[in-house]
Design a protein around this motif. Structure first.
Motif: not given
Length: 900
Positions: A160, A521, A525, A609, A641-642, A644-646, A648-649
């Protein structure tokens, strides 16, 4: 005497002593741990091994990977190195560690590098750490090296952090059972400098590494993981020592604080006090909330106070934990001992007089029972305002009416059943039957109907089945006692069944929420595009919270726009748009039930992020007058949170693709301009100078000098012509317009023709031809193949320092191999592949550059277009020179035909 008895009961931990005994017969494992490749693990390991060798210890190198580093290779000199075991796999020869040779040699200490390595197929063990385990079991000491990302428990964390999937891992148990762990540590800046100097990877690989894995942020995070894991290892060793020597915990090797958080108004003040205390002690700390088991349905306001306090603890650098239990003080102390807590921070008790007498004050219970842990009572905070918590859950009037009706009906049915059984079976005691409606109402409707059912059962049993019947009169004392016991049992049964019902419902809700987040999730993904991520987030948030959800982004610092909404929302009014912009710019909630624009219908939350706010999510709740429940708050936080991470990815992937394209274009443009400016200016300057001299001096120039000037003009014009032809050939190759003929050609004739052409262009170049007899014909384009050989001879002329060039052709199985060799200084090993790139003019050990950098690139394009292959070898002759090897398959119809 009592003190002696107390200490005599202390015995060493049997498991710890057994582990110590087992370790005496095993070899000792020393692990050199690093945060990343290149920190110097192997260098440090070999340095210490050489020192032991000088002291007379039997040290052997089982396997060491130096990766071409001269300093590391120098350390292996003078040490015995076991031969590697060779394995044939998919046409390649793989060299692996030979465990049988190591067991047969049986040294005192063996060095086996790269503990996480995966062995080749058909090896005894699939992993190298299993080889090491066998060596340790045989009583051989082993030294090895390991990077922190290869620890199995940290592999997903590292993935991660870095975005790189860790495929080779080592079980944590191997690391924990190591006798010694030596941390080899350098700063990220030092490691990046080593990378630039080529001490870790070759230059091109090092450049790619600094753009991916070896970034300052990644290296800092990996370094922290390595430091923390090493510190944990030291703690584990200390705990083992204390257990082996019967020293009781808590083991105050360092200060650790625990603050107890409750649903009171002063909870945040207590958390801040604990944070200040922890900062002063330089100690880690944990905020703990213990919920009374069986009272999961709590006041929403009280739950919000607890959530805010735990969130504050995390923001201040602490950890947040939740527990539940019947004995709150016991649960706190048990958690404290498990976490090796040395101080517990509590607030001042506000319990009443009765609660103090009954020891219902949590703080006083902790102080009374914490004999070995210090308790710090915060008294400077103002009197906490306890939020009233009803001992009984709230019920709506409709549910209460249904439950009461069910209790009366179930008791009536039980009375009828009891009459039936009494008339047929003449049972001596029917009281137990009346527990059935109590349990039924508790499980189905809750505590209120169950309590009513227990009272009605008590009265019904007394009225219908206790003599004198049909009167609320009890004639015998034992019957009165039986009824009292029945009533008590009924109440206890009702409470336990109701509590079980609550716990079951709460567990079901948690399982449903966990499954929902797991599904979400998985969707994120699998979402490759940004739009897929945003729509998945909007739809899932609406489904989980039963609220309208919109997601807004501001691409390229433009306007904040709606990218996804469910149910669909087209526009935001001025107030809603202002609240969304506030959230984006200030990174704090705005809108409904916040301190900023609270009258708008949406509440906007930032999606944060490490590089900042990437978007804004707006929620319009189904019931505008009620706040989000703690469960919904937790669900919303996880979704944001999840998401935002996705997001940003996805943005990082898009940015990296664009950056790579821009970098490649800029690189090609710079190379092209540099090549054109140099290779056009030089011959043009020579031609211009010669023509100017001829025009100005004319007949005054002697005939030999005039001839030299004309020859110079001819040579430079030919050079320009070759340069322009190379550019045109390269453009044809890249555009796909090149269509070579596939005719049967004689390689010997083409080679002689290319040599004759080179003698005219480079009269001073010595060229030797060595053609094997009876070579078969090959299929290709004679003109293009001649151009390739000419370019290779031209390259040998430029880089061979006017040395002899050799053309050699022979048959190798089903192929024809043609090579062009010079006796120049050769090519650096790292550049053997790069010399075929466009505009690359390097590779010589002396650093000299010549030519345009297109010749070999054109050769590769032409050879591959004709179905052949090309590669470079250096050194070629007597540790010097370069050999360019061409390989062509022999066509079946030409296998019998040979060159003349």
């Amino acid at each position: 005497m009592a003190q002696m008895d107390k200490h005599s009961d202390r015995r060493p931990d049997p498991d710890a002593l057994l582990a110590l005994t087992d370790n005496e017969s095993r070899g000792k494992l020393r692990v050199f741990l690093g945060a990343a490749p290149g920190v110097g693990k192997t260098f440090a390991m070999l340095s210490k091994a050489r020192a032991l060798k000088n002291d007379g210890v039997d040290v052997v190198i089982g396997l060491v990977e130096t990766h071409g580093r001269d300093e590391t290779e120098a350390l292996t000199e003078g040490l015995e190195i076991l031969p590697r075991r060779k394995i044939e796999y998919r046409g390649r020869t793989i060299e692996e560690f030979d465990i049988d040779a190591a067991l047969a040699r049986r040294p005192k200490l063996i060095v086996v590098d790269e503990l996480a390595h995966t062995n080749a197929p058909d090896s005894r063990h699939p992993k190298r750490w299993q080889d090491v385990e066998e060596l340790l079991g045989a009583g051989i000491d082993v030294w090895t090296a390991l990077n922190i990302q290869h620890l199995e428990s940290l592999a997903d964390v590292v993935s991660r952090i870095t975005g790189v999937l860790v495929r080779e891992t080592v079980p944590d148990l191997v690391f924990q059972e190591a006798s010694d762990v030596i941390l080899v540590d350098i700063t990220p800046d030092e490691l990046l400098q080593r990378l630039k100097e080529g001490k870790v990877y070759v230059p091109e690989t090092a450049k790619r590494a600094t753009q991916n894995f070896f970034t300052p942020g990644n290296l800092t995070a990996l370094r922290e993981l390595a430091l923390r894991r090493t510190a944990d290892r030291v703690d584990d060793q200390m705990v083992d020592y204390l257990r082996q020597n019967a020293i009781e915990g808590p083991w105050a090797t360092s200060e650790r604080l625990l603050v107890c958080v409750g649903g009171v108004a002063s909870a945040e003040l207590l958390v801040r006090a604990a944070a200040r205390l922890a900062t002063g002690l330089n100690a880690p700390w944990i905020a703990l909330h213990v919920e009374p088991r069986g009272q999961e349905e709590i006041n929403p306001e009280r739950a919000k106070l607890v959530d805010d306090a735990l969130a504050l603890a995390e923001r201040l650098g602490g950890e947040a934990e939740r527990r539940s239990g019947y004995d709150l003080a016991g649960e706190v102390l048990q958690f404290a001992r498990q976490e090796n807590i040395t101080q517990i921070v509590v607030g001042r008790s506000r319990a009443g007089f009765i609660n103090r007498i009954l020891r219902w004050s949590l703080n006083e219970e902790i102080v009374r029972r914490s004999n070995d842990i210090a308790v710090y009572v915060v008294t400077e905070s103002p009197a906490p305002q306890v939020v009233a918590q009803r001992p009984w859950p709230r019920l709506s009037r409709a549910k209460l009416a249904i439950g009461m009706s069910a209790s009366a009906l179930s008791v009536g049915v039980t009375v009828g059943a009891a009459h039936f059984l009494d008339s047929w079976l003449r049972l001596p005691n029917l009281s137990m039957i009346f527990l059935i409606p109590v349990i039924f109402c508790a499980v189905r409707f809750g505590i209120y109907p169950a309590t009513a059912a227990s009272i009605l059962s008590f009265l019904a049993f007394d009225f219908f089945f206790v003599d004198p019947r049909y009167e609320f009169t009890i004639s015998q004392p034992h019957e009165f006692f039986s009824l009292i016991v029945f009533l008590a049992v009924a109440f206890v049964t009702a409470m336990l069944a109701s509590r079980l019902r609550k716990q079951t419902l709460a567990m079901g809700a948690r399982m449903q929420a966990a499954q929902s987040m797991f599904d979400f999730s998985r969707k994120l993904s699998g979402a490759a595009k940004l739009d897929d991520v945003l729509w998945a987030a909007a739809v899932h948030a609406q489904k989980a919270l039963q609220a309208k959800c919109i997601v807004l982004l501001r691409p390229n610092d433009g306007e904040l726009n709606i990218y996804a909404a469910w149910p669909p929302v087209d526009l935001l009014d001025a107030g809603e748009a202002g609240a969304a912009r506030w959230t984006l710019e200030k990174s704090e909630p705005a809108g409904w039930r916040t301190g900023t624009l609270p009258n708008v219908r949406f509440q906007f939350r930032p999606m944060v992020t490490p590089r900042g706010v990437v978007g804004v999510c707006g929620i319009e709740p189904k019931i505008a007058n009620e706040p989000l429940s703690p469960q919904d708050e937790g669900m919303l936080t996880s979704i944001l949170e999840q998401t935002a991470i996705a997001i940003d990815r996805s943005l990082l992937v898009s940015d990296s693709v664009k950056a790579a394209a821009l970098e490649e274009n800029e690189k090609l443009r710079t190379m092209l301009l540099a090549s054109l400016s140099h290779d056009l200016r030089t011959p043009l300057a020579s031609i211009t100078g010669a023509v100017t001299s001829l025009l100005q001096l004319g007949e005054k120039i002697p005939p030999p000098d005039r001839r030299d000037l004309l020859v110079s003009i001819e040579e430079e014009a030919a050079r320009l012509s070759r340069f322009v032809a190379n550019l045109l050939d390269m453009s044809r190759i890249e555009s796909g317009a090149l269509a070579p003929r596939r005719e049967l050609v004689d390689i010997a004739e083409i080679a002689r023709s290319a040599v004759e052409r080179c003698k005219k262009a480079f009269p001073k170049q010595a060229i030797t031809i060595s053609i094997a007899r009876d070579l078969p014909l090959i299929r290709g384009d004679a003109n293009l193949l001649g151009q390739v050989l000419f370019n290779l001879l031209d390259n040998a002329h430029k880089y061979g320092d006017d040395s002899n060039a050799i053309i050699h052709a022979r048959r190798d199985g089903a192929d024809i191999v043609v090579s062009v060799t010079d006796e120049g200084p050769g090519i650096k090993p790292a550049d053997l592949e790069r010399i075929f790139e466009k505009f690359y003019r390097g590779g010589r050990p002396d650093g000299r550059k010549a030519g345009t950098g297109l010749g070999l690139s054109i050769c590769r394009g032409l050879i591959e277009a004709m179905g052949g292959t090309i590669l470079a070898q250096s050194p070629a002759i007597r540790r010097r020179g370069t050999r360019i090897v061409l390989r062509f398959p022999i066509p079946e119809q030409a296998a019998g035909g040979v060159a003349k």
